[in-house]
Enzyme design. Structure first.
Site, PDB file in Angstrom:
ATOM      1  N   GLY B  42      96.608  54.008  68.295  1.00 53.26           N
ATOM      2  CA  GLY B  42      97.872  53.419  68.732  1.00 53.26           C
ATOM      3  C   GLY B  42      97.601  52.055  69.335  1.00 53.26           C
ATOM      4  CG  LEU B  43     100.811  49.578  70.790  1.00 54.34           C
ATOM      5  CD1 LEU B  43     101.968  49.308  71.730  1.00 54.34           C
ATOM      6  CD2 LEU B  43     100.616  48.394  69.855  1.00 54.34           C
ATOM      7  N   GLY B  45      94.312  52.177  71.336  1.00 56.99           N
ATOM      8  CA  GLY B  45      93.141  52.445  70.505  1.00 56.99           C
ATOM      9  C   GLY B  45      92.855  51.344  69.508  1.00 56.99           C
ATOM     10  CG  HIS B 266     114.203  57.351  77.136  1.00 57.43           C
ATOM     11  ND1 HIS B 266     115.501  56.972  76.870  1.00 57.43           N
ATOM     12  CD2 HIS B 266     113.441  56.241  77.007  1.00 57.43           C
ATOM     13  CE1 HIS B 266     115.499  55.674  76.592  1.00 57.43           C
ATOM     14  NE2 HIS B 266     114.272  55.213  76.668  1.00 57.43           N
ATOM     15  NE  ARG B 330     112.797  53.861  79.682  1.00 60.24           N
ATOM     16  CZ  ARG B 330     111.852  53.638  78.788  1.00 60.24           C
ATOM     17  NH1 ARG B 330     110.773  54.373  78.769  1.00 60.24           N
ATOM     18  NH2 ARG B 330     112.012  52.691  77.893  1.00 60.24           N
ATOM     19  CG  HIS B 387     110.429  58.548  76.136  1.00 66.62           C
ATOM     20  ND1 HIS B 387     110.339  58.429  74.770  1.00 66.62           N
ATOM     21  CD2 HIS B 387     110.276  57.289  76.627  1.00 66.62           C
ATOM     22  CE1 HIS B 387     110.135  57.157  74.453  1.00 66.62           C
ATOM     23  NE2 HIS B 387     110.076  56.450  75.552  1.00 66.62           N
ATOM     24  CD  GLU B 411     102.392  58.705  76.572  1.00 67.71           C
ATOM     25  OE1 GLU B 411     102.439  58.180  75.444  1.00 67.71           O
ATOM     26  OE2 GLU B 411     103.124  59.634  76.917  1.00 67.71           O
ATOM     27  CG  LEU B 427     105.526  48.903  73.621  1.00 69.26           C
ATOM     28  CD1 LEU B 427     106.487  48.033  72.825  1.00 69.26           C
ATOM     29  CD2 LEU B 427     104.881  49.919  72.709  1.00 69.26           C
TER      30      LEU B 427
END
Lengths: 225, 611
Positions: B42-43, B45, B266, B330, B387, B411, B427
């Site tokens: 992901g972002l 990794g 969320h 949130r 979420h 995360e 992100l």
């Protein structure tokens, strides 16, 4: 209920009866990861326009309908099992040049280079490609031109990607051919199947870039022959 | 164990700069002598693998999907924060730091958050240079939008698919390193175990999801970039493959887990529509920017929403929080939605939804596809959904877990968001950790640590592989009656119900009973199943939750649902302030890839609050 939830139930029933389940790829189930890949009733991603299989719902079918499910069929996408296919050819096409060569930390300030909004928007339309391969599955030549042209165009519309544009288009097209994808014969089936609305305009753009690059760049890189 | 966060001294603004200078360096010519394993693409990794490859390290990158481009960061919609102050509205690195800490209820590690805010601007520069097509103004410069929990516009966006565009940027950088030979890619692999030798993480055991074979991979450090544990609650916005196995295996090998109670709900999810649903889908929080959230003022109002006049509508967020309005953080939005629904004001068939009214943001979201309702005609119904998980493996300032050499990014770690993550910050954290933190801190580790030479044939690898094999064999030899999905659904729903309740000790105990009795039920004959479950619902005795109970589960075809029971652990650990542990030794199936069963037992306690 979504189409994939229906398949979940089919598989659960199979398992309860001690039978093998049916293998299919899926992950995000919200239409963005590009992993789901079923040809449903002859159409990649099924009958809904601009919709991935995971976002297809059973309300699009009638009770008693027979639904035919097939894998993506292309020589460059070997079937692994049932409907799961190997799409690493797409990764290798990106490895051939589908990037901007910028190391981490080497970037200039983000606002240094203004990009006309129209260019940014067209780059974005191309960048929306999720790499699912429906374009290949839809094409009778199993051509990957829509996928490749989307990446080529995304980067060449932006000033950051222009520097390497010629080299990129030559390298990516060469890799595409090497992987065994076919050629484009302008049937537009890829555009009709694309869940993200990528249009064949990008194929035209890529052909133009490719032609230009073969004249002005290939000689420098590959020699006259 | 003493947890030392190793936060550098000095004022908050100086810590990172000072630390970067103090970290030892690895000579460029020596970098190629080190191998780093990065799990997840992901972002966090992809950016870590690409950046480490660029530096000259040998990188092995693993992902569970068929391509690294499909990691679930791709589904992030709204945007990414940065303190560029392009809007001239008073933003600064310090304000981004302050908002993030405050939004997280002052429970984030402040030194990490300040570093995150400093890196935020570099991330935007990097992504633009990679060709990420951020939204732009007509003048050609970058545009910003506003997001929940903040009063400045600092969110950079790429239509409704910022996550995809950022991930493609990182993925392309990764592919470039694969082509350069610095990164070797291993798709369709699931991490089965972490190999620890002499107290240091030295490799992993993975299962090839095509052949089913176990593979050993050696390295000098392991980076886990494997995301959160949201799927333990069954329905969440996570992808089907987000199964938290990697983090769980690291935990089993001694990496501590922190803040498991911090699960983000969320506020703007499309409400669930039935029992057989497999996942929930969000609408971007940025819609709250364009829309107004309301419910009918009186309970039992059955008029269709367009028939309800303005004075009978209760805009509860705007009335309660006039300065933030619909853009409250949130957790506040979710809690209030739950409260109005609990008060009987909910809308739709399930009465578990509130209205979100908005005009023009709909087209980019395509919601009509999911609900078959036209948002131009009726307001959309939304309800909070699980979420993101702020908790995760404990890391120090260098992002290293309590196992030396095992780094945790994105995360999967616990450090940057406190008790609540602000929108457009996930992100930012993933990319900050991958592009701008780990490249420095991993060098510090290598330069300051003596690493013995190890190989796949060493006893530790052989043992670890053997244990994994035995675990799988044990599972394969149990003939169960229920599918993994079935168990996952029941257990996850029980946990989710608890999570969204007021978390009273009584309700947590009844959930424990459900868990335990689920375990009992699955190991006894099918005929007794219903009875056992009924009794599970009524038992609340604390003693009923202790003891080892084995469950047998049949599971054939979903290799990725290696069970998510871990979070019951986490959740219960949170509510009871103690560590409870599940062991998936057995959750089994024949002829198939992955499975496990659980043991439930309580362990010596440690306090979440001390971390």
């Amino acid at each position: 209920m979504s189409f994939l939830e229906m398949l979940d139930i089919v598989n659960e029933e199979q398992m309860k009866q001690g039978k093998e389940g049916f293998a299919f790829d899926h992950d995000c189930r919200e239409g963005i990861c590009g992993m789901c890949s079923l040809v449903i009733n002859g159409m990649p991603h099924g009958p809904d326009h601009a919709t991935t299989t995971c976002q297809l719902h059973m309300r699009k079918f009638k009770d008693g309908d027979t639904i035919v499910i097939e894998p993506w069929r292309a020589a460059a996408f070997p079937v692994i099992r049932d409907c799961a296919v190997d799409r690493t050819a797409f990764d290798r096409i990106i490895q051939a040049g589908g990037f901007v060569s910028v190391n981490t930390g080497a970037a200039p300030e983000a606002s240094t280079i203004p990009v006309p909004k129209a260019d940014a928007d067209r780059a974005f339309d191309a960048a929306a490609c999720i790499g699912c391969g429906a374009c290949v599955a839809a094409c009778k030549n199993a051509s990957a031109m829509l996928f490749v042209s989307a990446k080529v165009s995304h980067l060449s519309f932006l000033p950051q990607g222009k520097v390497e544009a010629k080299k990129r288009v030559l390298a990516m097209v060469a890799q595409m051919d090497k992987e065994g994808f076919g050629n484009c014969t302008n049937l537009y089936e890829c555009q009709a199947a694309c869940p993200k609305g990528i249009t064949v305009d990008y194929i035209a753009k890529m052909n133009r870039e490719y032609l230009g690059a073969t004249v002005t760049y290939a000689e420098k890189v590959y020699g006259k022959d | 164990m003493i947890l030392d966060s190793k936060i550098p001294g000095g004022s908050i603004e100086e810590k990172w700069t000072k630390h970067k200078f103090e970290l030892k360096l690895v000579n460029p010519a020596n970098k190629r002598k080190f191998t780093v394993i990065v799990v997840g693409t992901g972002l966090a990794g992809a950016s870590a693998a690409a950046s480490l490859g660029e530096l000259g390290y040998n990188v092995k990158s693993f992902c569970i999907q068929d391509s690294p481009r499909r990691a679930h960061s791709i589904a992030a919609q709204g945007g990414i924060n940065a303190a560029k102050n392009y809007k001239n509205d008073g933003d600064s690195v310090y304000r981004l730091f302050y908002d993030t800490v405050k939004g997280g209820d002052f429970r984030a590690r402040e030194a990490n958050v300040h570093r995150l805010a400093e890196n935020s601007n570099l991330i935007i520069d990097q992504c633009v240079a990679q060709g990420v097509p951020f939204g732009r103004e007509y003048g050609g410069l970058l545009d910003n939008r506003s997001f929940g929990g903040t009063q400045v516009s600092r969110t950079f966006y790429a239509r409704g698919q910022t996550g995809q565009q950022l991930l493609l940027g990182a993925y392309q950088a990764l592919m470039r390193q694969v082509a350069a030979g610095k990164v070797k890619m291993f798709p369709r692999r699931e991490m089965m175990d972490l190999v620890v030798i002499d107290g240091k993480a030295r490799g992993i055991i993975v299962r090839n999801l095509i052949t089913g074979e176990l593979e050993s991979h050696v390295a000098d450090a392991v980076c886990l970039c494997t995301g959160g544990y949201g799927n333990v609650y069954y329905l969440s916005t996570n992808a089907q493959g987000s199964n938290v196995t990697a983090a769980f295996r690291a935990y089993k090998r001694g990496a501590l887990f922190a803040n498991p109670c911090y699960t983000q709900i969320h506020p703007t999810c499309i409400p669930r529509h039935g029992d057989l649903q497999s996942k929930l889908t969000l609408m971007s929080e940025s819609l709250r920017n364009d829309g107004r959230i309301w419910v009918p003022r009186k309970a039992g109002d059955t008029r269709s929403p367009d028939q309800i006049p303005e004075e009978d509508r209760y805009y509860y967020l705007e009335e309660k929080y006039p300065s933030f309005g619909n853009l409250v953080p949130r957790d506040v939005a979710s809690r209030n939605a739950k409260q109005v629904c609990d008060a009987g004001l909910g809308v739709g068939n399930t009465k578990q939804a509130v209205y979100l009214d908005f005009a023009d943001a709909i087209q980019r979201m395509g919601v009509a596809k999911i609900t078959d309702e036209d948002p131009y005609k009726v307001p959309m119904r939304i309800f909070p959904a699980i979420h993101y998980t702020m908790g995760g493996l404990w890391v120090d300032y260098d992002l290293m877990s309590t196992i030396p050499g095992c780094f945790v990014l994105g995360e999967a770690n616990f450090s940057d968001h406190g008790a609540n993550r602000l929108g457009a910050s996930a992100l930012m954290q993933g990319l900050s950790d991958g592009y701008f933190v780990i490249p420095f801190t991993i060098g510090g580790y290598f330069a300051g640590t003596k690493l013995e030479k190890v190989s796949e044939s060493d006893a530790a690898f052989e043992d670890c592989k053997k244990q994994t094999e035995e675990r799988i064999h044990k599972l394969l030899s149990i003939k169960g009656h229920r599918t993994v999905n079935d168990i996952h659904r029941e257990l996850g729903n029980a946990l989710a119900a608890l999570l969204t309740s007021s978390n009273s000790p009584k309700s947590s105990l009844s959930t424990l009973s459900i868990v335990k009795n689920l375990a009992v039920a699955t190991s006894v004959k099918k005929a007794r199943l219903r009875k056992a479950k009924q009794s599970a619902m009524t038992k609340t005795s604390a003693t009923s939750v202790l003891g080892n109970t084995r469950a047998t589960v049949s599971h054939r075809n979903s290799p990725r649902n290696l069970l998510p029971l871990i979070t019951s652990t986490l959740l219960l650990g949170a509510t009871n302030n103690e560590r409870t542990e599940f062991d998936f030794e057995d959750l089994a199936s024949e002829g198939c890839q992955d499975q496990s069963t659980m043991f439930l037992r309580t362990c010596p306690s440690w306090k979440c609050s001390t971390l």
